[in-house]
Design a protein around this motif. Sequence first.
Motif, short mmCIF file in Angstrom:
data_model
loop_
_atom_site.label_atom_id
_atom_site.label_comp_id
_atom_site.label_asym_id
_atom_site.label_seq_id
_atom_site.Cartn_x
_atom_site.Cartn_y
_atom_site.Cartn_z
N GLU A 1 -9.75 8.93 -2.67
CA GLU A 1 -9.18 7.46 -2.26
C GLU A 1 -8.30 7.08 -3.44
O GLU A 1 -8.30 7.30 -4.45
CB GLU A 1 -10.59 6.53 -2.39
N ARG A 2 -7.36 6.31 -3.04
CA ARG A 2 -6.20 5.80 -3.71
C ARG A 2 -6.01 4.28 -3.28
O ARG A 2 -5.96 4.02 -2.12
CB ARG A 2 -4.87 6.47 -3.56
N LEU A 3 -5.98 3.39 -4.20
CA LEU A 3 -5.73 1.98 -3.97
C LEU A 3 -4.31 1.76 -4.78
O LEU A 3 -4.18 2.02 -6.25
CB LEU A 3 -6.77 0.95 -4.63
N ILE B 1 -1.65 -4.82 -1.30
CA ILE B 1 -2.49 -3.70 -1.54
C ILE B 1 -2.26 -2.62 -0.41
O ILE B 1 -2.15 -3.00 0.82
CB ILE B 1 -3.88 -3.87 -2.14
N GLN B 2 -2.44 -1.25 -0.93
CA GLN B 2 -2.37 -0.30 0.13
C GLN B 2 -3.76 0.61 -0.19
O GLN B 2 -3.71 1.09 -1.37
CB GLN B 2 -1.16 0.64 0.03
N SER C 1 -9.04 13.69 3.01
CA SER C 1 -10.09 14.77 2.88
C SER C 1 -9.69 16.20 3.04
O SER C 1 -9.51 17.00 1.98
CB SER C 1 -11.47 14.56 3.51
N GLY C 2 -8.86 16.46 4.26
CA GLY C 2 -8.36 17.89 4.53
C GLY C 2 -9.54 18.99 4.56
O GLY C 2 -10.68 18.50 4.49
N SER D 1 -2.48 14.26 7.01
CA SER D 1 -1.80 13.27 6.13
C SER D 1 -2.67 12.10 5.83
O SER D 1 -3.64 11.93 6.53
CB SER D 1 -0.59 12.70 6.90
N PRO D 2 -2.63 11.45 4.45
CA PRO D 2 -3.62 10.47 4.25
C PRO D 2 -3.46 9.27 5.11
O PRO D 2 -2.42 9.05 5.47
CB PRO D 2 -2.76 10.12 2.96
N ARG D 3 -4.77 8.72 5.23
CA ARG D 3 -4.77 7.61 6.09
C ARG D 3 -4.60 6.30 5.26
O ARG D 3 -5.52 6.11 4.47
CB ARG D 3 -6.23 7.51 6.94
#
Length: 198
Positions: free
Chosen positions: A92-94, A102-103, A108-109, A123-125
């Motif tokens: 997870e990324r913030l 913020i995004q 997971s992949g 691709s990342p959600r």
Amino acid sequence: MPKSFKNNISVRRKRYTINIEREIDDNYVSVQIIPNGLRKKQLINCIIVVIFNAWIILPEHTFFESFTTYIVLIKSLIFLFSCMILKNPTIERLTIFKNCGIQTSEISGLSVLPDTLNNIICSPRATFIPKDRIVDVIINEGFVKECQVIFYLAAILRGQNKLKLLFSNNRPRLVDQKTVYNLVRKCLYLKHEPLLVE
């Protein structure tokens, strides 16, 4: 022109590693939580896929005798299903953009694919939340099974009844939540005011 980062921090905890990248003047701050044992889990999942499919492919296997005309198709479908079901732990990324919003993103992949292919195929959600939709960012407490109290970082969004959890898969420790809380508040609201949580 490349970004100039300062105070890049990487802290390893029991269940996860938290990476914080901060650009000069905090115009851009990125917080990433990576579950520990990610490579080990990938390796175990790949071994499970190989062993399971080796067992299925064996010519002595009697399960497929009644499906002789479709045997290749059935084995291919079983192989694809076994590859799709075993996924990596979620990263997870913030990302906080000063005075913009913020995004949140998570990926997971599939365990059987290398990281480069996972980044292309799975691709990342990502969800961007503009600053004018964010009422506040809070550290809230909740109760889970057996009356255990947990803390979670969330954003209160204008026009929504539910909180937006910022790290829903990897619950960071309270000390890390306070750090992220301070960074979000500083970038979005406080400018040069002192931090609220120490």
